[in-house]
Design a protein around this motif. Structure first.
Motif, PDB file in Angstrom:
ATOM      1  N   SER A  42       4.203 -64.270  19.883  1.00 31.54           N
ATOM      2  CA  SER A  42       3.304 -65.059  19.051  1.00 31.54           C
ATOM      3  C   SER A  42       3.077 -64.346  17.722  1.00 31.54           C
ATOM      4  O   SER A  42       2.348 -63.363  17.654  1.00 31.54           O
ATOM      5  CB  SER A  42       1.965 -65.266  19.765  1.00 31.54           C
ATOM      6  N   MET A  43       3.703 -64.843  16.674  1.00 29.52           N
ATOM      7  CA  MET A  43       3.586 -64.196  15.373  1.00 29.52           C
ATOM      8  C   MET A  43       2.159 -64.266  14.839  1.00 29.52           C
ATOM      9  O   MET A  43       1.700 -63.331  14.172  1.00 29.52           O
ATOM     10  CB  MET A  43       4.549 -64.824  14.373  1.00 29.52           C
ATOM     11  N   ASP A  44       1.416 -65.333  15.151  1.00 30.55           N
ATOM     12  CA  ASP A  44       0.032 -65.439  14.682  1.00 30.55           C
ATOM     13  C   ASP A  44      -0.823 -64.305  15.242  1.00 30.55           C
ATOM     14  O   ASP A  44      -1.567 -63.663  14.510  1.00 30.55           O
ATOM     15  CB  ASP A  44      -0.572 -66.784  15.084  1.00 30.55           C
ATOM     16  N   CYS A  46       0.309 -61.501  16.499  1.00 32.73           N
ATOM     17  CA  CYS A  46       0.914 -60.249  16.041  1.00 32.73           C
ATOM     18  C   CYS A  46       0.416 -59.899  14.637  1.00 32.73           C
ATOM     19  O   CYS A  46       0.153 -58.735  14.337  1.00 32.73           O
ATOM     20  CB  CYS A  46       2.427 -60.392  16.055  1.00 32.73           C
ATOM     21  N   GLN A  47       0.254 -60.907  13.805  1.00 32.91           N
ATOM     22  CA  GLN A  47      -0.153 -60.679  12.420  1.00 32.91           C
ATOM     23  C   GLN A  47      -1.536 -60.042  12.340  1.00 32.91           C
ATOM     24  O   GLN A  47      -1.818 -59.286  11.418  1.00 32.91           O
ATOM     25  CB  GLN A  47      -0.125 -61.993  11.635  1.00 32.91           C
ATOM     26  N   GLY A  62       5.499 -57.535  11.499  1.00 30.96           N
ATOM     27  CA  GLY A  62       5.622 -58.251  12.756  1.00 30.96           C
ATOM     28  C   GLY A  62       7.015 -58.824  12.951  1.00 30.96           C
ATOM     29  O   GLY A  62       7.693 -59.176  11.985  1.00 30.96           O
ATOM     30  N   LEU A  63       7.409 -58.892  14.190  1.00 30.29           N
ATOM     31  CA  LEU A  63       8.705 -59.468  14.572  1.00 30.29           C
ATOM     32  C   LEU A  63       8.462 -60.449  15.709  1.00 30.29           C
ATOM     33  O   LEU A  63       7.705 -60.170  16.631  1.00 30.29           O
ATOM     34  CB  LEU A  63       9.663 -58.377  15.038  1.00 30.29           C
ATOM     35  N   GLU A  64       9.110 -61.605  15.636  1.00 30.91           N
ATOM     36  CA  GLU A  64       8.959 -62.603  16.677  1.00 30.91           C
ATOM     37  C   GLU A  64      10.242 -62.804  17.422  1.00 30.91           C
ATOM     38  O   GLU A  64      11.308 -62.794  16.909  1.00 30.91           O
ATOM     39  CB  GLU A  64       8.497 -63.918  16.047  1.00 30.91           C
TER      40      GLU A  64
END
Length: 64
Positions: A42-44, A46-47, A62-64
């Motif tokens: 989940s990039m959101d 992770c951010q 971040g990496l998705e």
């Protein structure tokens, strides 16, 4: 011998980066000068951790 575990300016990618242990490791490595890549599905979410680390004056992405 003092530089045996020197991570300054090294890129470190942490998988499962939002778990309790991995998030703590990400923060610690960033404080020691590593460029931290945080891998999570989940990039959101992770951010949020990426922003926390970057706002503290360190480098993370971040990496998705």
């Amino acid at each position: 011998m003092n530089n045996l575990f020197d991570v300054k300016d090294k890129v470190v990618v942490i998988t499962g980066g939002l778990g309790v242990l991995c998030a703590h490791i990400a923060r610690e490595l960033a404080q020691r000068g590593a460029i931290v890549g945080i891998l999570h599905y989940s990039m959101d979410r992770c951010q949020e951790l990426v922003n926390e680390i970057n706002d503290a004056g360190h480098v993370a992405f971040g990496l998705e």
